[in-house]
Design a protein around this motif. Structure first.
Motif, PDB file in Angstrom:
ATOM      1  N   LEU A 146      55.525  38.393  37.708  1.00  0.00           N
ATOM      2  CA  LEU A 146      54.915  38.605  39.575  1.00  0.00           C
ATOM      3  C   LEU A 146      55.537  39.967  39.644  1.00  0.00           C
ATOM      4  O   LEU A 146      54.681  40.199  40.470  1.00  0.00           O
ATOM      5  CB  LEU A 146      55.003  37.525  40.039  1.00  0.00           C
ATOM      6  CG  LEU A 146      54.157  36.441  39.377  1.00  0.00           C
ATOM      7  CD1 LEU A 146      54.432  34.532  41.365  1.00  0.00           C
ATOM      8  CD2 LEU A 146      52.491  36.006  39.583  1.00  0.00           C
ATOM      9  N   HIS A 162      53.738  43.278  40.374  1.00  0.00           N
ATOM     10  CA  HIS A 162      52.786  42.814  41.507  1.00  0.00           C
ATOM     11  C   HIS A 162      52.641  42.684  42.897  1.00  0.00           C
ATOM     12  O   HIS A 162      51.975  42.482  43.553  1.00  0.00           O
ATOM     13  CB  HIS A 162      51.490  41.946  40.435  1.00  0.00           C
ATOM     14  CG  HIS A 162      51.875  42.774  39.383  1.00  0.00           C
ATOM     15  ND1 HIS A 162      50.477  43.528  38.571  1.00  0.00           N
ATOM     16  CD2 HIS A 162      51.623  42.019  38.454  1.00  0.00           C
ATOM     17  CE1 HIS A 162      50.943  44.089  37.100  1.00  0.00           C
ATOM     18  NE2 HIS A 162      51.202  42.566  36.579  1.00  0.00           N
ATOM     19  N   TRP A 181      52.604  40.040  49.313  1.00  0.00           N
ATOM     20  CA  TRP A 181      51.016  39.946  48.714  1.00  0.00           C
ATOM     21  C   TRP A 181      50.903  40.170  46.780  1.00  0.00           C
ATOM     22  O   TRP A 181      51.908  40.774  46.210  1.00  0.00           O
ATOM     23  CB  TRP A 181      50.065  40.858  48.900  1.00  0.00           C
ATOM     24  CG  TRP A 181      49.843  40.739  50.375  1.00  0.00           C
ATOM     25  CD1 TRP A 181      50.803  41.498  51.930  1.00  0.00           C
ATOM     26  CD2 TRP A 181      49.090  40.008  51.523  1.00  0.00           C
ATOM     27  NE1 TRP A 181      50.313  40.392  52.995  1.00  0.00           N
ATOM     28  CE2 TRP A 181      49.684  40.398  52.566  1.00  0.00           C
ATOM     29  CE3 TRP A 181      48.760  38.703  51.014  1.00  0.00           C
ATOM     30  CZ2 TRP A 181      49.336  39.051  53.705  1.00  0.00           C
ATOM     31  CZ3 TRP A 181      48.266  37.972  51.728  1.00  0.00           C
ATOM     32  CH2 TRP A 181      48.522  38.033  53.486  1.00  0.00           C
ATOM     33  N   ILE A 182      50.501  39.263  45.998  1.00  0.00           N
ATOM     34  CA  ILE A 182      50.247  40.108  44.787  1.00  0.00           C
ATOM     35  C   ILE A 182      48.697  40.858  45.092  1.00  0.00           C
ATOM     36  O   ILE A 182      47.654  40.506  45.611  1.00  0.00           O
ATOM     37  CB  ILE A 182      50.195  38.698  43.869  1.00  0.00           C
ATOM     38  CG1 ILE A 182      51.309  37.888  43.983  1.00  0.00           C
ATOM     39  CG2 ILE A 182      49.504  39.221  42.289  1.00  0.00           C
ATOM     40  CD1 ILE A 182      52.491  38.274  43.494  1.00  0.00           C
ATOM     41  N   PRO A 234      44.588  39.534  42.012  1.00  0.00           N
ATOM     42  CA  PRO A 234      43.973  37.943  41.465  1.00  0.00           C
ATOM     43  C   PRO A 234      44.260  37.486  39.840  1.00  0.00           C
ATOM     44  O   PRO A 234      45.008  36.602  39.476  1.00  0.00           O
ATOM     45  CB  PRO A 234      42.473  37.897  42.172  1.00  0.00           C
ATOM     46  CG  PRO A 234      42.468  38.052  42.880  1.00  0.00           C
ATOM     47  CD  PRO A 234      42.998  39.767  42.660  1.00  0.00           C
ATOM     48  N   SER A 268      48.039  36.794  39.120  1.00  0.00           N
ATOM     49  CA  SER A 268      48.291  35.647  39.885  1.00  0.00           C
ATOM     50  C   SER A 268      49.108  35.267  39.000  1.00  0.00           C
ATOM     51  O   SER A 268      48.328  34.754  37.460  1.00  0.00           O
ATOM     52  CB  SER A 268      47.576  35.223  40.819  1.00  0.00           C
ATOM     53  OG  SER A 268      46.528  35.433  40.217  1.00  0.00           O
ATOM     54  N   TRP A 299      42.990  33.125  36.975  1.00  0.00           N
ATOM     55  CA  TRP A 299      42.891  32.584  38.159  1.00  0.00           C
ATOM     56  C   TRP A 299      41.613  32.019  38.722  1.00  0.00           C
ATOM     57  O   TRP A 299      41.591  31.451  39.550  1.00  0.00           O
ATOM     58  CB  TRP A 299      42.926  33.954  38.818  1.00  0.00           C
ATOM     59  CG  TRP A 299      42.557  34.707  38.862  1.00  0.00           C
ATOM     60  CD1 TRP A 299      42.576  35.663  37.244  1.00  0.00           C
ATOM     61  CD2 TRP A 299      41.228  35.263  39.162  1.00  0.00           C
ATOM     62  NE1 TRP A 299      41.124  36.779  37.246  1.00  0.00           N
ATOM     63  CE2 TRP A 299      40.551  36.658  38.767  1.00  0.00           C
ATOM     64  CE3 TRP A 299      39.879  35.260  40.244  1.00  0.00           C
ATOM     65  CZ2 TRP A 299      39.042  36.748  38.986  1.00  0.00           C
ATOM     66  CZ3 TRP A 299      39.238  35.799  41.152  1.00  0.00           C
ATOM     67  CH2 TRP A 299      38.497  36.455  39.831  1.00  0.00           C
TER      68      TRP A 299
END
Length: 294
Positions: free
Chosen positions: A9, A12, A41-42, A45, A48, A85
């Motif tokens: 993560l 991102h 925030w990522i 989607p 994630s 996701w």
């Protein structure tokens, strides 16, 4: 697990401004309330991860979050590296369960075989085969609103003939950036074909990139996609090979050594292991090639 999450993560993560919509990617539905904003925030989607969370559902309407209901005392109990996701629990499904079951705590087993609903001190387990099949059907139906190439390749009907490729777990990338509807459908058909071939020889495929993948198979057109870029820049990385390589493996009934024509990208670990025999373009300095390889 935390180190893996940071690796996955970290690239991102976007800074979040408290109590403001500014900085939130467009994919998020937000209210701008002060208590809503996360630490980060990522960015997208698809970058994630899906978490298994145990919690109580608040039946009181919330003005802090864009969802009708929120989770009370959420506890993360696992990371679903194998799930993309778009297969996570949606707002609509959460709201449906809350309305039908009157306040629930949801806990999924690792094999997705059990969902536990909590009504105060009462519990009821729903783990019958019919109910699991029904959930699977709802999951596939929910994906119909996605671009075709992002929907899960349904190979449940494909019979396994042997275990020749049982060591393979492949992540497919078949669509490039900016694909239209028709191109997306063709990319989805190709993914379905390849996933079916793989399953017929005992292999598996994953809809999300995770640490259990053995190979990435992609088309040349897909090299413009975010997924391709993420697969090639990941630390350690995996080789990215063409669909023709997988078809050759299926035909041979074994995992074959890729030819130069099969290599779209080689990870640094593969290049290092070759001890000078290969470069990052997949060219071998001591290997005979044919016209197709060139």
């Amino acid at each position: 697990v935390m180190e893996r999450l940071r690796t996955r993560l970290g690239p991102h993560m976007l800074p979040a401004t408290r109590g403001a919509r500014r900085g939130a990617p467009l994919a998020y539905a937000t209210t701008g309330a002060a208590g809503e904003t996360p630490d980060v925030w990522i960015d997208s989607p698809e970058n994630s991860v899906v978490l298994t969370v145990k919690a109580d559902v608040r039946l009181v309407k919330t003005a802090t979050f864009a969802s009708d209901f929120s989770l009370r005392f959420p506890r993360v109990t696992g990371v679903r590296w194998d799930k993309p996701w778009h297969e996570c629990l949606s707002d609509a499904e959460l709201e449906r369960r809350a309305r039908e079951d009157g306040g629930i705590a949801v806990a999924r087993a690792e094999n997705l075989g059990e969902v536990t609903f909590r009504f105060g001190s009462k519990r009821k387990n729903r783990s019958t085969r019919d109910e699991r099949d029904e959930r699977d059907e709802r999951a596939y139906d929910a994906q119909k609103s996605l671009p075709a190439h992002l929907a899960r390749a349904d190979v449940r009907h494909v019979a396994k003939s042997d275990d020749a490729l049982k060591t393979l777990d492949v992540f497919f990338i078949t669509a490039g950036a900016g694909f239209g509807a028709d191109e997306s459908k063709r990319a989805a058909a190709l993914k379905l074909e390849l996933a079916g071939l793989l399953q017929s020889r005992g292999g598996t495929h994953s809809e999300a990139r995770h640490f259990g993948n053995t190979h990435v198979v992609a088309t040349k057109e897909a090299s413009t996609s975010v997924r391709f870029e993420a697969a090639t820049r990941r630390e350690g990385g995996l080789d990215v090979l063409t669909p023709e390589w997988l078809r050759a493996c299926v035909e041979a009934g074994q995992v074959i050594e890729p030819r130069p024509k099969h290599r779209l990208f080689l990870s640094q670990s593969t290049v290092d292991a070759a001890e000078g025999r290969l470069d990052v373009f997949g060219d071998a300095h001591d290997e005979d090639v044919d016209a197709e390889d060139v």
